[in-house]
Design an enzyme around this catalytic site. Structure first.
Site, PDB file in Angstrom:
ATOM      1  N   GLU A 172      -3.725  -6.044  -2.782  1.00  0.00           N
ATOM      2  CA  GLU A 172      -3.994  -6.324  -1.375  1.00  0.00           C
ATOM      3  C   GLU A 172      -5.393  -6.883  -1.139  1.00  0.00           C
ATOM      4  OE1 GLU A 172      -2.190  -3.543   1.605  1.00  0.00           O
ATOM      5  OE2 GLU A 172      -1.813  -2.316  -0.160  1.00  0.00           O
ATOM      6  N   HIS A 232       4.330   6.237 -25.223  1.00  0.00           N
ATOM      7  CA  HIS A 232       5.729   6.294 -25.655  1.00  0.00           C
ATOM      8  C   HIS A 232       6.473   4.982 -25.448  1.00  0.00           C
ATOM      9  CE1 HIS A 232       5.856  10.672 -26.487  1.00  0.00           C
ATOM     10  NE2 HIS A 232       4.814  10.656 -25.675  1.00  0.00           N
ATOM     11  N   LYS A 261       7.079  -8.676   7.380  1.00  0.00           N
ATOM     12  CA  LYS A 261       7.559  -7.792   8.444  1.00  0.00           C
ATOM     13  C   LYS A 261       8.172  -8.610   9.591  1.00  0.00           C
ATOM     14  CE  LYS A 261       4.554  -3.845   7.519  1.00  0.00           C
ATOM     15  NZ  LYS A 261       3.239  -3.262   7.818  1.00  0.00           N
TER      16      LYS A 261
END
Lengths: 308, 308
Positions: free
Chosen positions: A197, A213, A301
């Site tokens: 951001e 892992h 949005k």
């Protein structure tokens, strides 16, 4: 307010002294939020596990939610589509409702509320969103608060270390890869989202020991290996420091470590957040992009609203 | 066995019919595992939330664990250092203990056990590790099992689609960025780890709608933007498909979508796992690296053992 001042206001936010008073016993806690609000819930869940804590970042709530659940909706704007949906679901199940917000639709919804100061970007309000959780559940006292402020102050004095690192990331066009260390693995994810951001660059985060892992298998051989900047968010000690050193050796790359600032979980967590915030800000500055502006999120949005 | 046959044995693993019988009531479930074993727990927690489910991947266990907790340790080898530590802690707290393993130290530890077939790499045993959880908690019946096998079969027939995608990733030396879609966001993380271990390349995963709140801000402007391959793990429908399309538009990049294979959660989840496994295998093949070999992980374990 300059965006840098917004970020460094974290130090003052530590003094935000609001807390919830649960009305009745609860068996579990569900925290709902998106983006920076979700991170507040995740940071809390790194430190608190006296009852099961579930963090949800989406429209839905877990099936188990009922009148024995404490549901905490966190939304800076109070209008986050996903969190509003989750909040309505939790209310209909009879959960005890707490809301942390600056206002918006949530300010008039059912539930006990903590209203946080307006005017900052949601991601600059991480202290306001998180402190009520730490205070409600007894994770901060006066000593810890004082040590946290002192730890943040120490990081604020490190611009001579942090700025050159940011400039080197920009000069070499590197993608940050951030590893989180127990007990506050979520800080790595916070750094990642701040690079996204504030700096407008892709970034990746994982945790130790989990990356030992899977991701470690790629590090010696990957495409673009020399285009990643490996960073450790948090201060590894004991067996975690051994894992960092061994991982570096196996991968054949250097990880950037923060200086040791505090051995306490809460001060260390906030110091690491501040370090990542400053680093992402200086990357933006070196790239000459506006760290405040997040027009892509706002456009998204607006486009979504059209499809409703 | 060829490593490709190991991966595609997923189809047969769906028939693995073992389940636990809880001895008494429980209030919450804690799943402990690392790497591929942790992923089995995370995939399960995407689908089941009748009680709080907490997945831990480290040495420690949450404070709330007590005699009302059901603790499930998952370790392919039965010797995973972190999971053994968590298992001992949970046992000392009086939790009801279940163990899923091929053997090792865990085979002789206290608790009810499901012993899974040996001989495959841990990451190739995802069906063996996951099916006992789905069966124990009633998420699979005969119809779902049949539909899952059929869905995997459809993916197995897609090599003409998946191989060229893998070759294009290798030719352009791209870093996969994988987005997960509810209800099975974890599949994206599975793809990422398979790229790490099978293909030996870095990869990044996130989820929708969460990435719409942070990562989307970086996509239009990031360094190395044209060096990422954007993939969606899972089959987005409804509002999630809208989010995918709008995200592509805002970011100015194309996301690779899987064909629609099944609308049911469990068949869709396994089909998506198979698709990612095949893709990561074909990337390894195109890079001429051995997909089975994970010497970096083994060297790391050997180095860690020296420090104990």
């Amino acid at each position: 307010m300059r965006f840098y001042d917004e970020l460094t206001s974290l130090k003052e936010q530590i003094g935000f002294d609001e807390r919830f008073v649960p009305l009745r016993k609860y068996d579990n806690i569900v925290l709902s939020g998106m983006g920076g609000s979700a991170i507040a819930g995740m940071l809390f869940s790194d430190l608190f596990s006296s009852v099961p804590v579930t963090v949800v970042n989406g429209y839905d709530v877990p099936d188990f939610i009922n009148e024995n659940s404490l549901f905490i909706a966190i939304s800076h704007s109070g209008n986050t589509e996903e969190t509003l949906s989750a909040l309505e679901n939790a209310t209909s199940r009879g959960a005890q409702i707490f809301i942390i917000t600056t206002g918006g639709k949530m300010a008039s919804m059912q539930g006990e509320k903590i209203i946080v100061p307006k005017g900052l970007q949601p991601r600059s309000s991480i202290g306001y969103l998180l402190m009520p959780l730490l205070r409600t559940f007894g994770l901060v006292d006066e000593d810890i608060q004082a040590n946290t402020v002192e730890a943040i102050d120490r990081v604020l004095g490190m611009t001579d270390e942090i700025r050159p690192l940011a400039e080197s990331i920009v000069e070499n066009e590197k993608i940050p890869v951030v590893y989180g260390i127990p007990p506050s693995q979520t800080v790595a994810y916070r750094w990642k989202t701040q690079f996204n951001e504030n700096s407008k660059i892709m970034a990746h985060s994982s945790t130790l020991p989990e990356m030992n892992h899977n991701e470690i298998a790629a590090l010696p051989y990957s495409f673009l290996k020399d285009r990643f900047e490996f960073l450790v968010a948090g201060i590894p000690v004991g067996k975690y420091l051994s894992r960092v050193r061994i991982s570096e050796k196996i991968a054949g790359v250097k990880f950037h470590l923060m200086p040791e600032i505090s051995g306490e979980p809460v001060p260390s967590m906030f110091a690491s957040i501040m370090y990542g915030d400053m680093l992402s800000y200086f990357v933006a500055e070196a790239r000459k992009v506006d760290p405040r502006e997040v027009s892509a999120i706002e456009s998204l949005k607006a486009e979504l609203a059209k499809t409703d």
